[in-house]
Every structure is written in structure tokens, then in C-alpha cells.
Design a protein around this motif. Sequence first.
Motif, PDB file in Angstrom:
ATOM      1  N   UNK A   1     101.878  17.105  13.034  1.00  0.00           N
ATOM      2  CA  UNK A   1     100.507  17.186  13.538  1.00  0.00           C
ATOM      3  C   UNK A   1      99.807  15.841  13.393  1.00  0.00           C
ATOM      4  N   UNK A   2     100.012  15.163  12.269  1.00  0.00           N
ATOM      5  CA  UNK A   2      99.414  13.836  12.061  1.00  0.00           C
ATOM      6  C   UNK A   2      99.915  12.859  13.121  1.00  0.00           C
ATOM      7  N   UNK A   3     101.208  12.863  13.386  1.00  0.00           N
ATOM      8  CA  UNK A   3     101.766  11.953  14.393  1.00  0.00           C
ATOM      9  C   UNK A   3     101.222  12.269  15.786  1.00  0.00           C
ATOM     10  N   UNK A   4     101.102  13.553  16.108  1.00  0.00           N
ATOM     11  CA  UNK A   4     100.559  13.920  17.420  1.00  0.00           C
ATOM     12  C   UNK A   4      99.086  13.538  17.548  1.00  0.00           C
ATOM     13  N   UNK A   5      98.315  13.735  16.491  1.00  0.00           N
ATOM     14  CA  UNK A   5      96.907  13.326  16.524  1.00  0.00           C
ATOM     15  C   UNK A   5      96.768  11.807  16.628  1.00  0.00           C
TER      16      UNK A   5
ATOM     17  N   UNK B   1      96.376  -0.569  18.653  1.00  0.00           N
ATOM     18  CA  UNK B   1      96.522   0.879  18.603  1.00  0.00           C
ATOM     19  C   UNK B   1      97.935   1.318  18.944  1.00  0.00           C
ATOM     20  N   UNK B   2      98.534   0.657  19.931  1.00  0.00           N
ATOM     21  CA  UNK B   2      99.912   0.993  20.299  1.00  0.00           C
ATOM     22  C   UNK B   2     100.902   0.613  19.199  1.00  0.00           C
ATOM     23  N   UNK B   3     100.629  -0.517  18.532  1.00  0.00           N
ATOM     24  CA  UNK B   3     101.492  -0.913  17.412  1.00  0.00           C
ATOM     25  C   UNK B   3     101.384   0.092  16.270  1.00  0.00           C
ATOM     26  N   UNK B   4     100.146   0.517  15.979  1.00  0.00           N
ATOM     27  CA  UNK B   4      99.955   1.515  14.927  1.00  0.00           C
ATOM     28  C   UNK B   4     100.622   2.834  15.314  1.00  0.00           C
ATOM     29  N   UNK B   5     100.546   3.180  16.588  1.00  0.00           N
ATOM     30  CA  UNK B   5     101.201   4.403  17.063  1.00  0.00           C
ATOM     31  C   UNK B   5     102.715   4.310  16.913  1.00  0.00           C
ATOM     32  N   UNK B   6     103.277   3.182  17.269  1.00  0.00           N
ATOM     33  CA  UNK B   6     104.725   3.002  17.135  1.00  0.00           C
ATOM     34  C   UNK B   6     105.150   3.065  15.667  1.00  0.00           C
ATOM     35  N   UNK B   7     104.362   2.466  14.788  1.00  0.00           N
ATOM     36  CA  UNK B   7     104.684   2.511  13.362  1.00  0.00           C
ATOM     37  C   UNK B   7     104.517   3.926  12.803  1.00  0.00           C
ATOM     38  N   UNK B   8     103.522   4.650  13.316  1.00  0.00           N
ATOM     39  CA  UNK B   8     103.342   6.043  12.903  1.00  0.00           C
ATOM     40  C   UNK B   8     104.540   6.879  13.332  1.00  0.00           C
ATOM     41  N   UNK B   9     105.018   6.650  14.544  1.00  0.00           N
ATOM     42  CA  UNK B   9     106.203   7.377  15.027  1.00  0.00           C
ATOM     43  C   UNK B   9     107.420   7.059  14.165  1.00  0.00           C
TER      44      UNK B   9
ATOM     45  N   UNK C   1      94.838   9.914  19.582  1.00  0.00           N
ATOM     46  CA  UNK C   1      93.808   8.906  19.308  1.00  0.00           C
ATOM     47  C   UNK C   1      94.125   7.595  20.022  1.00  0.00           C
ATOM     48  N   UNK C   2      95.380   7.216  20.023  1.00  0.00           N
ATOM     49  CA  UNK C   2      95.776   5.972  20.682  1.00  0.00           C
ATOM     50  C   UNK C   2      95.544   6.058  22.192  1.00  0.00           C
ATOM     51  N   UNK C   3      95.808   7.194  22.787  1.00  0.00           N
ATOM     52  CA  UNK C   3      95.604   7.355  24.227  1.00  0.00           C
ATOM     53  C   UNK C   3      94.123   7.368  24.596  1.00  0.00           C
ATOM     54  N   UNK C   4      93.297   7.967  23.758  1.00  0.00           N
ATOM     55  CA  UNK C   4      91.865   8.044  24.042  1.00  0.00           C
ATOM     56  C   UNK C   4      91.116   6.755  23.708  1.00  0.00           C
ATOM     57  N   UNK C   5      91.720   5.888  22.933  1.00  0.00           N
ATOM     58  CA  UNK C   5      91.039   4.650  22.541  1.00  0.00           C
ATOM     59  C   UNK C   5      91.285   3.516  23.524  1.00  0.00           C
ATOM     60  N   UNK C   6      91.951   3.784  24.613  1.00  0.00           N
ATOM     61  CA  UNK C   6      92.166   2.756  25.623  1.00  0.00           C
ATOM     62  C   UNK C   6      93.486   2.031  25.497  1.00  0.00           C
ATOM     63  N   UNK C   7      94.337   2.456  24.635  1.00  0.00           N
ATOM     64  CA  UNK C   7      95.680   1.874  24.476  1.00  0.00           C
ATOM     65  C   UNK C   7      95.644   0.375  24.233  1.00  0.00           C
ATOM     66  N   UNK C   8      94.896  -0.033  23.201  1.00  0.00           N
ATOM     67  CA  UNK C   8      94.870  -1.447  22.818  1.00  0.00           C
ATOM     68  C   UNK C   8      96.212  -1.812  22.180  1.00  0.00           C
ATOM     69  N   UNK C   9      96.546  -3.089  22.176  1.00  0.00           N
ATOM     70  CA  UNK C   9      97.826  -3.490  21.566  1.00  0.00           C
ATOM     71  C   UNK C   9      97.928  -3.100  20.083  1.00  0.00           C
TER      72      UNK C   9
END
Length: 106
Positions: free
Chosen positions: A31-35, A49-57, A39-47
Amino acid sequence: MTGGEGGERDPGLQPERTRLAWRRTTLSATVVALLAGRQALHSGASPAGLAALALTAAAWLGFLTAAHLRVVRLGVARPEPLGPRGALTAALCTVAFAVFAAAMLF
């Protein structure tokens, strides 16, 4: 309390409860990873944010692997205790979730 002769411990349903706890924790991490992805998609997909998303994954995959190995090892009548490596992996992934979530917010 000790069981029968020889003073061996009877774990009863404790391994099953521990296995269920690992499954609940894995569900929470999912659930944390999906949220985080939402959040990354709604924040405009900044670099950043995408890096944080990749590290979260990556942290989620690490936690998923550690939890799966633990659940499999709990499937026997007398499971081995959680080793330091497994505990450290789970703890580091949990801390990583918090750090990457903070990075996404800023």
C-alpha cells in the motif's frame, strides 16, 4: 512454559501468527509503494519524484523478498529464528520507505 520431557518448547500456533504478521506487513508495504506511485503521478512526475518512486519500488521489492523468504521458512514445524540479515533487510527497507516518502514531499 516447557512442553513434555526434555524441556523442549511447544510453539503451538506462534509460527502461524508470525507468518500472518509478515503477510500483513507485506500488504502494508505494498500500500505504501502504491501510494508513493500515486503521489508521484499527481505531483507532475518531476525527476526527483520519479527517482524517489524508483527507489521506493526497489525498497518494496527488497522487503517483499525478505518477507517471502521468512514466510517460507516459517512453514516448518520448528522454524529457525529470524536471522540478523533478514531483520536488517526488513528494517532498512522500512526506513527507506520513510526517507523516500519525505523526499517525494519536498
